[in-house]
Design an enzyme around this catalytic site. Structure first.
Site, mmCIF file in Angstrom:
data_model
loop_
_atom_site.group_PDB
_atom_site.id
_atom_site.type_symbol
_atom_site.label_atom_id
_atom_site.label_comp_id
_atom_site.label_asym_id
_atom_site.label_seq_id
_atom_site.Cartn_x
_atom_site.Cartn_y
_atom_site.Cartn_z
ATOM 1 N N ASN A 55 0.833 -1.196 0.000
ATOM 2 C CA ASN A 55 0.000 0.000 0.000
ATOM 3 C C ASN A 55 0.871 1.251 0.000
ATOM 4 O OD1 ASN A 55 -0.172 -1.300 2.869
ATOM 5 N ND2 ASN A 55 -0.749 0.803 3.336
ATOM 6 N N ASP A 56 0.755 2.149 0.942
ATOM 7 C CA ASP A 56 1.334 3.501 0.859
ATOM 8 C C ASP A 56 2.787 3.543 0.380
ATOM 9 O OD1 ASP A 56 -0.989 3.633 2.328
ATOM 10 O OD2 ASP A 56 -0.117 4.688 4.033
ATOM 11 N N ASP A 58 2.534 8.579 10.404
ATOM 12 C CA ASP A 58 2.899 9.023 9.050
ATOM 13 C C ASP A 58 3.746 10.294 9.035
ATOM 14 O OD1 ASP A 58 1.133 6.949 8.541
ATOM 15 O OD2 ASP A 58 -0.506 8.261 7.936
#
Length: 485
Positions: free
Chosen positions: A46-47, A173
């Site tokens: 993902n990210d 994050d």
């Protein structure tokens, strides 16, 4: 002697058969594997994380589950490139903390990377600066991993965590960058202060040494994967703004003094497609390049029976442009897409009348295309393309409605006004994704789709009136997995 000779020949054949079988297994040519958008060799992704350029190499790290095709057990996967197009898979870079085998606890969540040019952490060996990765360790605070060998291997910083875990704010994050004007490092971090849902947003911290971080301010109304970048307006170096990003790519344009962000626009949607999330920009891009380059995860894509799960967008360049409604972000594919061009076709000044003209692009075939065109609307009601079309089933429609000024694809749409009576479209078509850029990137729709592998026709159509194709270029795209010329 003859039996030995036969044995050697058999061994030779078996050896190269095994090599061939292994190459076939890893040739990255599966039916639903994108051919020029990055994917992991196998398992979940993902990210994008830690995007950075250093010593001639671009590094792409990403959220990765090495145990399967579903989310969880997060590590930092790693790939490198010399041109932002052809990627080489590398060993896993960052593992969970405390040797955690839990699905979430102490796993390596999203973050960013910088170069420790001044050796502030004192970890540099020889003349090569350290690379520092700032990441969230699930329920263990904000942490640092470092590399002394240009990103090949990574170790955990002994002074972790640099921001301790707070069970109320769910902070995660971290994006870290150097702020030249204040001569300090800045970290933007998603938080939910005191656990208040309505207060969730981006907190801004500063540091002089990369280990002691001071809270400065908070911008509410954002969720996950923050970023904050400086961009020139209309490419003028003497007129700049800062853009603060949300996880879904939406943004606000404003001013930033090193401690506080001051908005000048409302929050604006950055992408209008179905599959666009967790944007991040590359750090340490050379001054002579000067671009701000962004990547995102195409969340929610489907890859039937594939050994992997997840793909990235193609890298894009960001810019700020002034329109009647104010300053807006524009996003366009990086110029390196041209490295993948096969010999294409070009049409100029073709006037299309519904019912009288055959499909202009009927000879074009392919599941990976770069399409770029300028269209004068004249009396047309609508026009567009159908990609991945076949006799068995209708493909994916890209449509501009000239009566409503709406550009749409795969059930998503955005208002896009003509400029001088014209619409510009740029399309990146891959086996499972479609990125659509309108009017030089003023409107962008990034989406995933599924089509039968054999569906490779391209249709250009118009309804209700005349359409002038001022210029249209279509280039087949080479797979990034083929040997480079």
């Amino acid at each position: 002697m003859k039996s030995l000779h036969n044995y050697l020949i058999l061994s030779y054949l078996l050896f190269f058969s095994a090599i061939s079988s292994q190459a076939q297994k890893h040739d990255f040519d599966e039916a639903y594997r994108p051919q020029f958008h990055f994917t992991p060799a196998q398992n979940w992704m993902n990210d994008p994380n830690g995007l950075i350029y250093f010593d001639g190499v671009y590094h792409l790290f990403y959220q990765h589950n090495p145990n399967g095709n579903e989310w969880g057990y997060m590590h930092w996967g790693h790939a490198t490139s010399k041109d932002l197009v052809h990627w080489e898979h590398q060993p896993i870079a960052i593992y969970p903390d405390d040797n955690s085998k839990d699905k979430e606890l102490a796993t390596a969540w999203s973050g960013s990377a910088i170069v420790d040019h001044n050796n502030l952490l004192g970890l540099q060996q020889g003349s090569t600066p350290c690379l520092l990765a700032f990441y969230t360790s699930k329920d263990n605070g904000q942490r640092i991993a470092y590399s002394t060998d240009k990103g090949q291997t990574w170790q955990k910083f002994a002074g972790n965590p640099v921001i301790p875990f707070n069970e109320k704010d769910e902070a995660r994050d971290p994006k870290v960058f150097w702020h030249q004007e204040s001569q300090k490092y800045v970290m933007v971090l998603w938080r939910k202060p005191d656990g208040v849902q309505n207060a969730q947003g981006i907190s801004i911290y500063t540091s002089e040494n990369l280990t002691d971080w001071n809270y400065e301010s908070h911008v509410p109304g954002f969720y996950e994967c923050p970023d904050l970048v400086k961009l020139p307006v209309n490419r003028r170096a003497d007129d700049t703004r800062w853009v603060i990003f949300d996880g879904d790519g939406s943004y606000i344009v404003g001013q930033f003094d090193g401690k506080k962000f001051s908005p000048e626009t409302p929050k604006i949607q950055g992408d209008y497609g179905k599959n666009y999330y967790a944007t991040q920009t590359f750090s340490n891009i050379p001054e002579e390049d000067g671009r701000v380059i962004q990547l995102a995860w195409m969340r929610g894509g489907e890859f039937p029976d594939m050994p992997f799960n997840g793909q990235m967008t193609f890298p894009s360049e960001l810019a700020l442009t002034t329109y009647l409604e104010g300053i807006r972000l524009v996003r366009t594919p990086i110029k390196e897409i041209e490295l993948l061009h096969e010999k294409g076709a070009v049409w100029e000044n073709k006037n299309l009348i519904p019912g009288l003209n055959k499909n202009l692009t009927k000879k074009v075939k392919g599941d990976c295309l770069h399409i770029k065109g300028t269209f004068e609307l004249k009396t047309v009601n609508s026009f567009g393309f159908v990609v991945r079309n076949s006799r068995k089933e209708v493909g994916v429609e890209i449509r501009y409605d000239a009566t409503k000024n709406v550009l749409s694809c795969l059930g998503k749409g955005v208002r896009l006004m003509p400029e001088d009576g014209k619409i510009e479209l740029e399309i990146l078509l891959d086996r499972t994704s479609l990125e659509l850029f309108g009017n030089g990137g003023k409107a962008v729709l990034s989406s995933c789709y599924k089509a039968e592998p054999s569906a490779q026709d391209l249709v250009l159509y118009n309804t209700g009136g005349e359409l002038l194709v001022e210029k249209l270029e279509v280039h087949p795209i080479k797979s990034i997995y083929l040997p480079e010329d």
